[in-house]
Design a protein around this motif. Structure first.
Motif, PDB file in Angstrom:
ATOM      1  N   ARG A  87       0.993  -1.251   0.057  1.00  8.71           N
ATOM      2  CA  ARG A  87      -0.118  -0.123   0.003  1.00  8.71           C
ATOM      3  C   ARG A  87       0.835   1.404  -0.071  1.00  8.71           C
ATOM      4  O   ARG A  87       0.429   2.248  -0.583  1.00  8.71           O
ATOM      5  CB  ARG A  87      -0.945   0.036   1.389  1.00  8.71           C
ATOM      6  CG  ARG A  87      -2.211  -0.633   0.943  1.00  8.71           C
ATOM      7  CD  ARG A  87      -3.130  -0.739   2.035  1.00  8.71           C
ATOM      8  NE  ARG A  87      -2.791  -1.789   2.678  1.00  8.71           N
ATOM      9  CZ  ARG A  87      -3.002  -2.362   3.912  1.00  8.71           C
ATOM     10  NH1 ARG A  87      -3.476  -1.514   4.783  1.00  8.71           N
ATOM     11  NH2 ARG A  87      -2.674  -3.412   4.502  1.00  8.71           N
TER      12      ARG A  87
ATOM     13  N   SER B  57       3.745   6.008  -5.232  1.00 10.58           N
ATOM     14  CA  SER B  57       3.618   6.147  -6.561  1.00 10.58           C
ATOM     15  C   SER B  57       2.665   7.331  -7.063  1.00 10.58           C
ATOM     16  O   SER B  57       2.885   8.238  -7.968  1.00 10.58           O
ATOM     17  CB  SER B  57       3.004   5.000  -7.367  1.00 10.58           C
ATOM     18  OG  SER B  57       2.773   5.017  -8.675  1.00 10.58           O
ATOM     19  N   ASP B  58       1.405   7.495  -6.233  1.00 10.69           N
ATOM     20  CA  ASP B  58       0.705   8.703  -6.257  1.00 10.69           C
ATOM     21  C   ASP B  58       1.369   9.795  -6.029  1.00 10.69           C
ATOM     22  O   ASP B  58       1.038  10.573  -6.863  1.00 10.69           O
ATOM     23  CB  ASP B  58      -0.541   8.286  -5.381  1.00 10.69           C
ATOM     24  CG  ASP B  58      -1.416   7.307  -5.970  1.00 10.69           C
ATOM     25  OD1 ASP B  58      -1.190   6.569  -7.072  1.00 10.69           O
ATOM     26  OD2 ASP B  58      -2.265   6.684  -4.865  1.00 10.69           O
ATOM     27  N   VAL B  59       2.062   9.871  -5.043  1.00 12.93           N
ATOM     28  CA  VAL B  59       2.571  11.223  -4.681  1.00 12.93           C
ATOM     29  C   VAL B  59       3.852  11.629  -5.618  1.00 12.93           C
ATOM     30  O   VAL B  59       3.767  12.758  -6.246  1.00 12.93           O
ATOM     31  CB  VAL B  59       3.428  11.078  -3.272  1.00 12.93           C
ATOM     32  CG1 VAL B  59       4.333  12.271  -3.027  1.00 12.93           C
ATOM     33  CG2 VAL B  59       2.716  10.888  -2.253  1.00 12.93           C
ATOM     34  N   ARG B  60       4.426  10.579  -6.425  1.00  9.01           N
ATOM     35  CA  ARG B  60       5.284  10.805  -7.657  1.00  9.01           C
ATOM     36  C   ARG B  60       4.399  11.521  -8.612  1.00  9.01           C
ATOM     37  O   ARG B  60       4.933  12.472  -9.389  1.00  9.01           O
ATOM     38  CB  ARG B  60       6.113   9.830  -8.200  1.00  9.01           C
ATOM     39  CG  ARG B  60       7.223   9.335  -7.309  1.00  9.01           C
ATOM     40  CD  ARG B  60       8.173   8.531  -8.267  1.00  9.01           C
ATOM     41  NE  ARG B  60       9.394   8.181  -7.074  1.00  9.01           N
ATOM     42  CZ  ARG B  60       9.357   7.365  -6.104  1.00  9.01           C
ATOM     43  NH1 ARG B  60       8.171   6.537  -5.945  1.00  9.01           N
ATOM     44  NH2 ARG B  60      10.414   7.277  -5.586  1.00  9.01           N
ATOM     45  N   SER B  61       3.352  11.093  -8.937  1.00 15.76           N
ATOM     46  CA  SER B  61       2.723  11.626  -9.812  1.00 15.76           C
ATOM     47  C   SER B  61       2.220  13.063  -9.689  1.00 15.76           C
ATOM     48  O   SER B  61       2.110  13.664 -10.583  1.00 15.76           O
ATOM     49  CB  SER B  61       1.160  11.149 -10.091  1.00 15.76           C
ATOM     50  OG  SER B  61       1.430   9.478 -10.691  1.00 15.76           O
ATOM     51  N   MET B  62       1.746  13.249  -8.333  1.00 11.99           N
ATOM     52  CA  MET B  62       1.468  14.361  -8.024  1.00 11.99           C
ATOM     53  C   MET B  62       2.724  15.587  -8.082  1.00 11.99           C
ATOM     54  O   MET B  62       2.438  16.665  -8.766  1.00 11.99           O
ATOM     55  CB  MET B  62       0.839  14.431  -6.473  1.00 11.99           C
ATOM     56  CG  MET B  62       0.498  15.888  -5.868  1.00 11.99           C
ATOM     57  SD  MET B  62       0.110  16.079  -4.128  1.00 11.99           S
ATOM     58  CE  MET B  62       1.643  15.543  -3.279  1.00 11.99           C
TER      59      MET B  62
ATOM     60  N   ALA C 267       8.249  10.726  -1.410  1.00 13.75           N
ATOM     61  CA  ALA C 267       8.059   9.582  -2.090  1.00 13.75           C
ATOM     62  C   ALA C 267       9.092   8.628  -1.894  1.00 13.75           C
ATOM     63  O   ALA C 267       9.026   7.251  -1.900  1.00 13.75           O
ATOM     64  CB  ALA C 267       7.530   9.785  -3.695  1.00 13.75           C
TER      65      ALA C 267
ATOM     66  N   SER D 114       2.138   1.914  -3.446  1.00 11.38           N
ATOM     67  CA  SER D 114       1.246   2.624  -4.293  1.00 11.38           C
ATOM     68  C   SER D 114       0.916   4.108  -3.997  1.00 11.38           C
ATOM     69  O   SER D 114       1.066   4.876  -4.767  1.00 11.38           O
ATOM     70  CB  SER D 114      -0.091   1.725  -3.995  1.00 11.38           C
ATOM     71  OG  SER D 114      -1.137   2.257  -4.450  1.00 11.38           O
ATOM     72  N   THR D 115       1.014   4.264  -2.595  1.00 13.48           N
ATOM     73  CA  THR D 115       0.782   5.766  -2.162  1.00 13.48           C
ATOM     74  C   THR D 115       2.082   6.806  -2.830  1.00 13.48           C
ATOM     75  O   THR D 115       2.039   7.736  -3.180  1.00 13.48           O
ATOM     76  CB  THR D 115       0.742   5.817  -0.752  1.00 13.48           C
ATOM     77  OG1 THR D 115      -0.432   5.157  -0.341  1.00 13.48           O
ATOM     78  CG2 THR D 115       0.899   7.446  -0.324  1.00 13.48           C
TER      79      THR D 115
ATOM     80  N   GLU E 262       2.967  16.570 -11.793  1.00 14.51           N
ATOM     81  CA  GLU E 262       1.673  17.599 -11.987  1.00 14.51           C
ATOM     82  C   GLU E 262       2.227  18.986 -11.398  1.00 14.51           C
ATOM     83  O   GLU E 262       2.191  19.980 -12.039  1.00 14.51           O
ATOM     84  CB  GLU E 262       0.770  17.330 -11.478  1.00 14.51           C
ATOM     85  CG  GLU E 262      -0.450  18.259 -11.799  1.00 14.51           C
ATOM     86  CD  GLU E 262      -0.682  18.396 -13.330  1.00 14.51           C
ATOM     87  OE1 GLU E 262      -1.085  19.467 -13.679  1.00 14.51           O
ATOM     88  OE2 GLU E 262      -0.465  17.437 -13.964  1.00 14.51           O
TER      89      GLU E 262
END
Length: 145
Positions: A35, A41-46, A66, A38-39, A49
């Motif tokens: 988990r 990875s989400d922070v890297r996407s953020m 991240a 996965s988080t 952006e």
């Protein structure tokens, strides 16, 4: 039954409990690590952006967070339950003040949660005393008025 066999029996029970705890810890830590990955990875996407928006400082902080999350996730996924318990014991022995501070903080948070919960229950009970469905109390009807 002799005292020696009683001690051996309790030692065996202790070992079995420790083994079960270690297995459970191993399973749960692996799930937590997945988990956390996965988080991260989400922070890297953020962060990507934020960089596209020209916000380099927050993007850099998000990338650092991240990377740290990935390191922790890798540890949680790779470490056995026994290793995690050993590392926790070593940490507690080396930094007893940190464990005491953590315990104090957890106790404070728990007391605040209990107080808030108690307050909600108290107010709910008071509302229930006034009638069904939490309706407010009304004064008895006085025909003389």
């Amino acid at each position: 039954m002799t005292q020696g066999s009683t001690e051996a029996g309790s030692g065996s029970a202790t070992e079995q409990a420790r083994s079960r705890f270690s297995q459970q810890l191993d399973r749960r830590s692996t799930q937590a690590g997945e988990r956390l990955s996965s988080t991260a990875s989400d922070v890297r996407s953020m962060a990507e952006e934020l960089r596209r928006q020209g916000k380099d400082a927050p993007a850099s902080m998000a990338e650092q967070a991240a990377a740290q999350a990935d390191r922790v996730a890798d540890y949680l996924k790779a470490a056995s339950g026994e290793r995690i318990m050993r590392d926790a014991e070593d940490f507690a022995r080396g930094r007893p003040w940190a464990v005491a501070a953590g315990g104090l903080a957890l106790g404070f948070v728990a007391s605040r949660l209990l107080k808030a919960s108690s307050s909600r229950r108290y107010h709910a009970d008071r509302a229930d005393e006034g009638g069904s469905q939490g309706a407010p109390r009304s004064e008895p009807h006085d025909p003389a008025r």
